[in-house]
Motif scaffolding. Structure first.
Motif, PDB file in Angstrom:
ATOM      1  N   LYS A  46     -15.943  -6.027   0.982  1.00  0.00           N
ATOM      2  CA  LYS A  46     -15.008  -4.910   0.805  1.00  0.00           C
ATOM      3  C   LYS A  46     -14.154  -4.676   2.050  1.00  0.00           C
ATOM      4  O   LYS A  46     -12.944  -4.482   1.960  1.00  0.00           O
ATOM      5  N   SER A  50     -10.142  -5.122   2.341  1.00  0.00           N
ATOM      6  CA  SER A  50      -9.399  -3.927   2.736  1.00  0.00           C
ATOM      7  C   SER A  50      -8.495  -4.242   3.925  1.00  0.00           C
ATOM      8  O   SER A  50      -7.341  -3.799   3.979  1.00  0.00           O
ATOM      9  N   SER A  53      -5.504  -6.122   2.693  1.00  0.00           N
ATOM     10  CA  SER A  53      -4.551  -5.259   1.980  1.00  0.00           C
ATOM     11  C   SER A  53      -3.768  -4.372   2.939  1.00  0.00           C
ATOM     12  O   SER A  53      -2.567  -4.162   2.748  1.00  0.00           O
ATOM     13  N   GLU A  54      -4.397  -3.855   3.976  1.00  0.00           N
ATOM     14  CA  GLU A  54      -3.681  -3.020   4.946  1.00  0.00           C
ATOM     15  C   GLU A  54      -2.641  -3.826   5.714  1.00  0.00           C
ATOM     16  O   GLU A  54      -1.546  -3.329   5.986  1.00  0.00           O
ATOM     17  N   VAL A  57       0.247  -4.231   3.358  1.00  0.00           N
ATOM     18  CA  VAL A  57       1.011  -2.981   3.251  1.00  0.00           C
ATOM     19  C   VAL A  57       1.901  -2.815   4.483  1.00  0.00           C
ATOM     20  O   VAL A  57       3.070  -2.435   4.370  1.00  0.00           O
ATOM     21  N   VAL A  88      -9.787  -3.776  -7.057  1.00  0.00           N
ATOM     22  CA  VAL A  88      -9.424  -2.515  -6.393  1.00  0.00           C
ATOM     23  C   VAL A  88      -8.250  -2.744  -5.443  1.00  0.00           C
ATOM     24  O   VAL A  88      -7.285  -1.972  -5.426  1.00  0.00           O
ATOM     25  N   VAL A  89      -8.288  -3.829  -4.672  1.00  0.00           N
ATOM     26  CA  VAL A  89      -7.212  -4.141  -3.723  1.00  0.00           C
ATOM     27  C   VAL A  89      -5.910  -4.428  -4.468  1.00  0.00           C
ATOM     28  O   VAL A  89      -4.847  -3.938  -4.080  1.00  0.00           O
ATOM     29  N   ASN A  91      -4.946  -3.350  -7.393  1.00  0.00           N
ATOM     30  CA  ASN A  91      -4.437  -2.072  -7.916  1.00  0.00           C
ATOM     31  C   ASN A  91      -3.831  -1.231  -6.796  1.00  0.00           C
ATOM     32  O   ASN A  91      -2.786  -0.604  -6.965  1.00  0.00           O
ATOM     33  N   TYR A  92      -4.473  -1.230  -5.644  1.00  0.00           N
ATOM     34  CA  TYR A  92      -3.990  -0.476  -4.481  1.00  0.00           C
ATOM     35  C   TYR A  92      -2.627  -1.015  -4.040  1.00  0.00           C
ATOM     36  O   TYR A  92      -1.692  -0.245  -3.795  1.00  0.00           O
ATOM     37  N   LEU A  93      -2.490  -2.333  -3.963  1.00  0.00           N
ATOM     38  CA  LEU A  93      -1.222  -2.934  -3.530  1.00  0.00           C
ATOM     39  C   LEU A  93      -0.102  -2.649  -4.529  1.00  0.00           C
ATOM     40  O   LEU A  93       1.039  -2.448  -4.139  1.00  0.00           O
ATOM     41  N   MET A  95       0.197   0.006  -6.307  1.00  0.00           N
ATOM     42  CA  MET A  95       0.567   1.427  -6.201  1.00  0.00           C
ATOM     43  C   MET A  95       1.262   1.766  -4.881  1.00  0.00           C
ATOM     44  O   MET A  95       2.084   2.666  -4.839  1.00  0.00           O
ATOM     45  N   MET A  96       0.935   1.055  -3.806  1.00  0.00           N
ATOM     46  CA  MET A  96       1.316   1.473  -2.459  1.00  0.00           C
ATOM     47  C   MET A  96       2.810   1.471  -2.170  1.00  0.00           C
ATOM     48  O   MET A  96       3.324   2.375  -1.569  1.00  0.00           O
TER      49      MET A  96
END
Length: 176
Positions: A46, A50, A53-54, A57, A88-89, A91-93, A95-96
């Motif tokens: 995880k 993460s 993904s950061e 972003v 999860v990553v 989906n996060y990307l 949305m970001m």
């Protein structure tokens, strides 16, 4: 007392430094493109996912360079469900930011027919010679493309499949 950075501080510095390195690479030449490829991401923990993904972003926030950077994350779909950190990553990307486009491309396993066609092309033999070998290869590899290629390479390397000058074609022992 000596300053001891926390794990959070260290992670922030890593994200910041990596983002700055990528930014410097892409700003050094406007014709420069960068592709980052990570394989077997289904095994990523995880915190590693993460971190990736950061970084993405942060790169996405640089409108002038983000279009010249592509990230390819590869994973086995059969090992990932809706609760997996990769999902999860993703989906996060999505949305970001508007600067990050995500596309999922499914690559199915090779069918027995696909393997038959591949063997016919590579060994220059008609279907009637290939069909049993294709069946064995498909059963042993479950159609996973990399495993198919590796198995065939090992069969050739170990002379289980070899070229017969007498028959003028590739041959193998059907019982092996």
């Amino acid at each position: 007392p000596e300053f001891q950075p926390s794990a959070e501080d260290a992670e922030f510095r890593l994200i910041y430094s990596t983002s700055k390195i990528i930014e410097a690479i892409l700003k050094s030449d406007p014709d420069q493109f960068l592709m980052i490829c990570c394989d077997d991401m289904q095994w990523g923990d995880k915190s590693s996912l993460s971190l990736i993904s950061e970084i993405l972003v942060n790169i996405g926030s640089f409108k002038d360079i983000c279009s010249r950077c592509i990230f390819i994350g590869l994973y086995r779909d059969d090992e990932v469900d809706d609760n997996h950190p990769i999902t999860v990553v993703r989906n996060y990307l999505q949305m970001m930011t508007n600067n990050i486009n995500t596309t999922k491309v499914n690559l199915p396993s090779l069918s027995k027919s696909d393997i038959t066609i591949m063997l016919m092309a590579e060994l220059h033999l008609p279907r009637r010679y290939i069909i049993h070998l294709a069946d064995v290869v498909h059963k042993k590899t479950s159609g996973h493309a990399l495993f198919v290629v590796e198995l065939l390479n090992s069969l050739l390397r170990d002379s289980i499949i070899n070229y017969s000058l007498q028959k003028r074609r590739y041959i193998w022992d059907e019982d092996t």
